[in-house]
Design a protein around this motif. Structure first.
Motif: not given
Length: 410
Positions: A275-298
């Protein structure tokens, strides 16, 4: 085609609202930082994001203007065709009216019928006059319909031109704002250049601390998997012993050690994982507001581009007092103090784990069952006024890019 254009326009308007909301959030963060001890590096990072958002807003406006330009050209062509058709209809209708005027006398029409050589001819003449009257009515209706259609298209054209002018004025304001933001950024960068060594040392120190915490998180994940597997195995052995007592069969205890790399899932655990895998791309954000200030990876450091940094998750900048929330139902595996006010919560979702770092207060404990969007703690705010949640996601011990799992963050 018209429907597609309208849909594109609506999508652009929605995107514009999202960008404006995010700009407002960044502006609030910048104001908060300025009221605290000044952190030039974080201020530059937020300013970078604001500049990017301003550029996105300008591009959005340009796309909307391009769409409206196409619609205006289409409307202008439609107006030209309708005006030509209306002119031809009016000319034809005018000729019919003149002809009708010349033969307007009812006596003339009666004489036209009575002068027929026989009844059949008289009938045909009566039918002709009826058809002629219907033709005149139809012409009049066509003129009115074309006139109404032309008025609708002209009104639509005028509305689009008004909207076009509004967007052009907005674009000018956005360009001025962008220049102002770039000027601020240059001033901040000048401060960095004055004391390059100091800020490079700060960045390297942060990088070392981050690597140490990442290593700690990986160890916590392995330990959590090993403990979960040990408990699952003990539960299975206990169940087998209970069954053996009933049947009189001897049960041999397993001597297999706990696997620290892969969860040994129960059938229920497999359902949760799927069920978790089936929701890839549809999971809610872990906070109600904000923006990604540092992305994943190198990636290059957002301030010192010559320095490369690695991020094992995503860092989400938010406002003071924000509460972290679970992105899916699951069970709390670990609650751990990493350093100072940096607490971490690990939640299991089948053989997936989500990690919520940099919490000052935690509302859950190990073994708790959590639901979707349940609040699990308060995101820590540092001395510079930064409130940043670090969010990680792993499949067993393999770290994934969490951004690709969150709704609307690609």
């Amino acid at each position: 085609m018209w429907s597609q254009t309208t849909d594109k326009q609506r999508n652009l308007e929605r995107k514009k609202e999202q960008i404006l909301t995010e700009i407002k959030a960044v502006q609030q963060l910048l104001k908060t930082e300025k009221t605290k001890e000044r952190n030039v590096l974080s201020e530059i990072q937020d300013q970078n994001h604001k500049i990017k958002l301003s550029q996105d807003l300008i591009r959005n406006g340009q796309q909307q203007i391009a769409l409206i330009n196409r619609d205006v050209e289409k409307n202008q062509a439609e107006v030209a065709v309708l005006e030509k058709e209306l002119k031809a209809l009016k000319e034809d209708y005018a000729k019919t009216i003149v002809k009708s005027y010349k033969s307007r006398s009812s006596q003339s029409r009666i004489m036209f019928v009575l002068s027929s050589e026989n009844f059949a001819q008289a009938y045909k003449r009566v039918q002709y006059m009826k058809q002629y009257a219907n033709y005149r009515k139809k012409q009049g209706d066509e003129v009115r319909e074309k006139s109404d259609a032309l008025a609708v298209v002209i009104k639509s054209l005028e509305e689009k031109k008004v909207r076009q002018n509004v967007l052009l004025r907005e674009a000018e304001v956005q360009k001025k704002n962008l220049e102002a933001e770039r000027t601020k950024q240059q001033g901040l960068m000048a401060l960095i250049q004055k004391d390059q060594r100091k800020y490079n040392d700060q960045i390297k120190k942060k990088r070392t601390e981050t690597a140490a915490i990442d290593k700690q998180i990986q160890q916590l994940i392995r330990e959590a998997i090993a403990e979960a597997n040990r408990k699952a195995r003990e539960a299975r052995e206990a169940a087998a012993k209970a069954a053996g007592k009933k049947t009189g069969e001897k049960v041999v205890e397993s001597s297999k050690g706990s696997n620290t790399a892969v969860f040994e899932l129960t059938p229920e655990g497999k359902v949760v994982a799927n069920s978790f895998k089936a929701n890839q791309g549809r999971l809610p954000w872990p906070v109600s507001k904000g923006y990604i200030s540092l992305r994943y990876g190198d990636q290059p450091h957002p301030v010192q581009k010559h320095l490369t940094i690695h991020n094992s998750g995503v860092e989400i900048s938010t406002v003071v007092g924000t509460r972290a929330r679970s992105v899916f139902q699951g069970e709390v595996l670990q609650v751990q103090v990493l350093s100072g006010n940096n607490k971490a919560v690990l939640i299991q979702h089948g053989d997936y784990i989500t990690v919520y770092q940099n919490l000052s207060d935690v509302y859950v404990k190990k073994g708790d069952k959590v639901t979707l969007k349940q609040e699990i703690g308060v995101v820590n705010t540092n001395a510079s006024g930064q409130t940043v949640l670090k969010f990680l996601l792993s499949h067993n011990t393999t770290i994934h890019n969490p951004q690709s799992w969150l709704s609307g963050s690609n």
